[in-house]
Enzyme design. Structure first.
Site, PDB file in Angstrom:
ATOM      1  N   LYS A 116     -19.865   1.178 -96.765  1.00 30.39           N
ATOM      2  CA  LYS A 116     -20.607   0.337 -95.837  1.00 30.39           C
ATOM      3  C   LYS A 116     -21.996  -0.041 -96.341  1.00 30.39           C
ATOM      4  O   LYS A 116     -22.469  -1.161 -96.131  1.00 30.39           O
ATOM      5  CB  LYS A 116     -20.701   1.039 -94.479  1.00 30.39           C
ATOM      6  CG  LYS A 116     -19.371   1.090 -93.723  1.00 30.39           C
ATOM      7  CD  LYS A 116     -19.531   1.787 -92.390  1.00 30.39           C
ATOM      8  CE  LYS A 116     -18.279   1.651 -91.529  1.00 30.39           C
ATOM      9  NZ  LYS A 116     -17.096   2.229 -92.142  1.00 30.39           N
ATOM     10  N   GLU A 200     -28.186   2.336 -88.127  1.00 29.01           N
ATOM     11  CA  GLU A 200     -28.163   0.984 -87.589  1.00 29.01           C
ATOM     12  C   GLU A 200     -28.793   0.973 -86.202  1.00 29.01           C
ATOM     13  O   GLU A 200     -28.733   1.963 -85.467  1.00 29.01           O
ATOM     14  CB  GLU A 200     -26.721   0.463 -87.436  1.00 29.01           C
ATOM     15  CG  GLU A 200     -26.057   0.037 -88.706  1.00 29.01           C
ATOM     16  CD  GLU A 200     -24.675  -0.533 -88.446  1.00 29.01           C
ATOM     17  OE1 GLU A 200     -24.227  -0.502 -87.271  1.00 29.01           O
ATOM     18  OE2 GLU A 200     -24.053  -1.004 -89.388  1.00 29.01           O
ATOM     19  N   HIS A 235     -13.956   3.736 -79.928  1.00 25.81           N
ATOM     20  CA  HIS A 235     -13.978   2.868 -81.117  1.00 25.81           C
ATOM     21  C   HIS A 235     -12.590   2.415 -81.557  1.00 25.81           C
ATOM     22  O   HIS A 235     -12.458   1.810 -82.620  1.00 25.81           O
ATOM     23  CB  HIS A 235     -14.711   3.551 -82.290  1.00 25.81           C
ATOM     24  CG  HIS A 235     -16.089   4.024 -81.951  1.00 25.81           C
ATOM     25  ND1 HIS A 235     -17.133   3.153 -81.708  1.00 25.81           N
ATOM     26  CD2 HIS A 235     -16.599   5.276 -81.790  1.00 25.81           C
ATOM     27  CE1 HIS A 235     -18.225   3.854 -81.423  1.00 25.81           C
ATOM     28  NE2 HIS A 235     -17.930   5.135 -81.465  1.00 25.81           N
ATOM     29  N   ARG A 297      -7.407  -5.965 -95.479  1.00 19.00           N
ATOM     30  CA  ARG A 297      -5.971  -5.852 -95.219  1.00 19.00           C
ATOM     31  C   ARG A 297      -5.623  -6.735 -94.033  1.00 19.00           C
ATOM     32  O   ARG A 297      -6.502  -7.353 -93.425  1.00 19.00           O
ATOM     33  CB  ARG A 297      -5.607  -4.403 -94.884  1.00 19.00           C
ATOM     34  CG  ARG A 297      -6.450  -3.831 -93.751  1.00 19.00           C
ATOM     35  CD  ARG A 297      -5.982  -2.495 -93.258  1.00 19.00           C
ATOM     36  NE  ARG A 297      -6.933  -1.829 -92.394  1.00 19.00           N
ATOM     37  CZ  ARG A 297      -7.121  -2.089 -91.113  1.00 19.00           C
ATOM     38  NH1 ARG A 297      -6.422  -3.046 -90.531  1.00 19.00           N
ATOM     39  NH2 ARG A 297      -8.002  -1.429 -90.392  1.00 19.00           N
TER      40      ARG A 297
END
Length: 642
Positions: A116, A200, A235, A297
C-alpha cells in the site's frame, strides 16, 4: 485464441469462468480438494484434477500442484479467479515460466500495487489523489504517533501488506494510539508476515467507490465506470451496485480518469479495480475522493458492471490474455440502467454471524434472475472455505426498481437447514439510508442490532406448522363414518396431545422451533397467504416473511438438542468440528469455565459453563463433527449435583 483453460479456484467464480469459457468453445479444467470432490465446478468442467486435502494451504494455495495439473491436462492457460493465488506475483511468474498463459496482469504490476505505501507513492507521482497520511519508512512507535497527530484524529492504522479488512485499526484519540498500533502490528505480522503500517486520515462519512479498469498488451486502457461498495460489515462488502448513487457526470469523469491514470502508471493488463474512499459529508465531490488501493484481479462484484455495460469481463480477460486488443474503445462504453448485487452467506446473523455448514436439503432461489453460485440443492457447505454461497444480481432501468426486485428475490429464497444472511440483506435493502442512496460504510455497524434481530414466527406460520404436525402424527378412526381425528403422539413418546373431533377435549396444540414453544388452538383449516410449508422426516418446514422454521412437537424426554443454558444443557451453536474438550463427566466446573471448543470455517467458538456445577453428561470428543443444536455437555447446578 486460448483453447484450453485451467481454473485455479473453486465455488461460484470457477463456475462463472466455466460458463463463459464454454460459450467461447474453450475446454475447461477444474481443480479440487478432498472437500470439493463432488462440487458443482468439478461437475461442470470438461476435466477435473485432484490437488490435495481440504485445507486451502494444502491444495488451492499450492502453486506447484496447480501448474502440474495444467501440464498434465494440456491446458494452455491458468485463470486464478479471485482470492487464493490471484494476486500472488510469484505464482503468476511461475505460470509464465512454465510456458503457460497467465490470465491476469503482469507480475510486476501485481508487485507494484501489492504494498500500500509503495502503491500510494506511485499514485502521487501519476497525479492520482491519495488520502492524507504518513507513508514513511520510519516505523518507530514515537514517529508513527507524531505523524498521526499531524494528520489529525481520527486516523486509520493500516498494514502495508494488508487486505481483506485485516491489519486495520481506527484510533479516535492520541491516548489510544499505542495500544491500537501494537495490536495492528501483531495482526499484520500474523496475517501477512510484515508488520509495517501506514497512517491515513479516517474519513467520518466514508463511501467506498471503485472503478473497473481494463488494459491490453497494445497499450490501451479503458474504464467501465464506477461501483459503490459502501455497505460493508467489518470491511467485508455485503451489497454492491453500479453506478454509484449521487455521482454527478463531472465527478464520474474525474474519478474514472484518475483510475485510468493509475492503471497506466503500472502498465496494467487485464481486469483490475481502483478503490477510492470518498468523504460524502458534502455529497460525492471530485476533490474529496482519494485513492485507497488497487485490486489486481477480477472482483467478486464484477457482475454489476457487466449488467450496466453489457460486457462479459471474463470473455475480455480471455481475449486480452490471448493477445487481442480490447473489444471496445472508451467511447463505445456507456451506462445502461442500474444493477445491484447481494452476497448470500452461509452464516447466522443472530449468533454474531457464526458460519453455518452442512447439506443444503433445500436450496431454492425462486425467481428468474442472475445468480452466481457454486452450489446446488443437495450439495455440502464445508467448513474449509469462504461462506459465500451465492451472489444475487438484479438489473433495472432505475435504482429503485433494481433494489425492490432484489429485495423480493432475497426474501423469497428458501434455504434449509443451512442458516443464511437473507433476512439481514432484506432489512438492509429496505433501510431508508440505502433507499435514499445516503449510506456510508458505517451504516451496518451503526444499526447492527436492528439488522440482526430475529422476529418470532408469525401466527399464520405457527398455525400451519401445528396443523401439519398434528395430521402427520395423527391416528384416524373411520368407525363413525367420515374420517375423524382421534389422537396423536409426541414423537412416539405415547404422550396424548390430540382430541376427538366434536368433543370438548383439549383443542390446543403446542409446538417448538427448537428455541421457543408456541401454543395455538386447533381450528378449521385455512391455508394462509404468504406461508409455505413442507413435511420433512425431522419435522415441518415452514417459511413466512420472518424466516424459515422447522417445527416439531416438544420432546418430553431425552433427545439431543433440546436443552438450554438455563437448565445446563450446552448446545452446539453451529455445525462444526470439536477441536478441544476440557472437562470429563463428573468434573466440578465454575461459571465461565471453558468446556468445549468448536471450529467451523476457520473460526473457533468456545462453549463455557453457565453456572457453577458438575458435568453430568459429556457427548463431545475431539475431532468429532457435530450438528447445530446437538447437546455437547450437560451441567447440573452445584446445589442439585448428586
Amino acid at each position: 485464441m486460448i483453447t484450453s483453460l485451467l481454473i485455479a479456484n473453486r465455488g461460484e467464480i470457477a463456475c462463472r469462468i466455466i460458463r463463459t469459457a464454454r460459450t467461447m468453445g474453450v475446454r475447461t479444467v477444474a481443480v479440487y480438494s478432498d472437500a470439493d470432490a463432488k462440487a458443482l465446478h468439478v461437475r461442470q468442467a470438461d476435466e477435473a484434477v485432484h490437488i490435495g486435502p481440504s485445507p486451502a494451504r494444502e491444495s488451492y494455495l499450492v502453486g506447484e500442484k496447480i501448474i502440474a495439473a495444467a501440464k498434465a491436462t494440456g491446458a494452455e492457460a491458468i485463470h486464478p479467479g479471485y482470492g487464493f493465488l490471484s494476486e500472488n506475483a510469484d505464482f503468476a511468474q511461475s505460470v509464465i515460466d512454465a510456458g503457460l498463459i497467465w490470465v491476469g496482469p503482469r507480475p510486476d504490476s501485481i508487485r507494484a500495487m501489492g504494498l500500500k505505501d509503495a502503491a500510494k507513492e506511485r499514485m502521487i507521482a501519476a497525479g492520482v489523489p491519495v488520502t492524507p497520511g504518513y507513508l514513511g519508512e520510519d516505523q518507530s512507535p514515537d514517529v508513527l504517533a507524531a505523524e498521526a497527530g499531524k494528520v489529525g484524529y481520527p486516523v486509520l492504522i493500516k498494514a502495508v501488506a494488508g487486505g481483506g479488512g485485516k491489519g486495520m485499526r481506527r484510533v479516535d484519540a492520541a491516548a489510544d494510539f499505542a495500544d491500537a498500533l501494537a495490536s495492528c502490528k501483531r495482526e499484520a505480522a500474523s496475517s501477512f508476515g510484515d508488520d509495517r503500517v501506514l497512517i491515513e486520515k479516517y474519513i467520518l462519512s466514508p463511501r467506498h467507490i471503485e472503478v473497473q479498469v481494463f488494459g491490453d498488451t497494445h497499450g490501451n486502457v479503458v474504464h467501465l465506470f464506477e461501483r459503490d461498495c459502501s455497505l460493508q460489515r467489518r470491511h467485508q462488502k455485503v451489497i454492491e451496485e453500479a453506478p454509484a448513487p449521487g455521482m454527478s457526470e463531472e465527478t464520474r469523469e474525474a474519478i474514472c480518469a484518475a483510475a485510468v491514470r493509475a492503471a497506466k502508471a503500472v502498465d496494467y493488463v487485464g481486469a483490475g479495480t481502483i478503490e477510492f474512499i470518498a468523504d460524502a459529508s458534502e455529497g460525492l465531490r471530485a476533490d474529496r475522493i482519494w485513492f485507497m488501493e488497487m485490486n489486481t484481479r477480477l472482483q467478486v462484484e464484477h457482475p454489476v458492471t457487466e449488467e450496466i455495460t453489457g460486457v462479459d469481463l471474463v470473455e475480455w480477460q480471455l481475449r486480452v490474455a490471448s493477445g487481442e486488443a480490447l473489444p471496445k474503445r472508451q467511447d463505445e462504453l456507456s451506462i445502461n440502467g442500474w444493477a445491484i448485487e447481494a452476497r448470500l452467506y452461509a452464516e447466522n446473523p443472530a449468533t454474531g454471524f457464526l458460519p453455518s455448514i452442512g447439506r443444503l436439503e433445500c436450496f431454492n432461489l425462486g425467481m428468474d434472475f442472475r445468480v452466481e453460485t457454486g452450489v446446488e440443492e443437495g450439495d455440502e457447505i464445508s467448513p474449509f472455505y469462504d461462506p459465500m454461497i451465492a451472489k444475487l444480481i438484479t438489473h433495472a432501468d432505475s435504482r429503485a426498481d433494481a433494489a425492490r426486485y432484489l429485495s423480493d428475490i432475497v426474501d423469497s429464497a428458501l434455504i434449509w437447514p443451512v442458516k443464511t444472511n437473507a433476512k439481514f440483506l432484506v432489512k438492509l435493502l429496505k433501510m431508508q439510508e440505502f433507499q435514499s442512496g445516503e449510506m456510508t460504510t458505517a451504516l451496518i455497524g451503526n444499526h447492527l442490532d436492528a439488522l440482526t434481530q430475529v422476529p418470532p414466527p408469525s401466527l399464520s406460520a405457527i398455525r400451519v406448522g401445528a396443523h401439519a404436525l398434528m395430521f402427520q402424527h395423527a391416528r384416524y378412526d373411520r368407525s363413525g363414518g367420515p374420517w375423524t381425528l382421534d389422537y396423536a403422539f409426541q414423537n412416539g413418546s405415547q404422550e396424548l396431545i390430540g382430541f376427538r373431533l366434536n368433543t370438548a377435549a383439549n383443542r390446543d396444540i403446542t409446538i417448538t422451533d427448537g428455541t421457543d414453544t408456541y401454543t395455538t388452538p386447533f381450528e378449521k383449516w385455512v391455508n394462509p397467504v404468504g406461508v409455505w410449508s413442507d413435511g420433512l422426516p425431522e419435522g415441518q418446514l415452514v417459511k413466512d416473511a420472518n424466516g424459515v422454521y422447522l417445527f416439531n412437537f416438544p420432546r418430553w424426554s431425552g433427545g439431543s438438542g433440546t436443552g438450554t443454558t438455563a437448565d445446563g444443557a450446552i448446545l452446539s451453536p453451529m455445525p462444526g468440528r470439536v477441536t478441544a474438550v476440557d472437562v470429563a463427566a463428573g468434573d466440578s466446573v465454575t461459571k465461565g469455565q471453558r468446556l468445549v471448543t468448536l471450529e467451523a470455517m476457520k473460526m473457533e467458538h468456545s462453549l463455557t459453563a453457565p453456572f457453577d456445577g458438575t458435568v453430568e453428561e459429556l457427548n463431545a470428543t475431539p475431532g468429532a463433527q457435530v450438528s447445530e443444536g446437538t447437546v455437547l455437555v450437560k451441567v447440573v447446578r452445584e446445589e442439585t449435583a448428586p
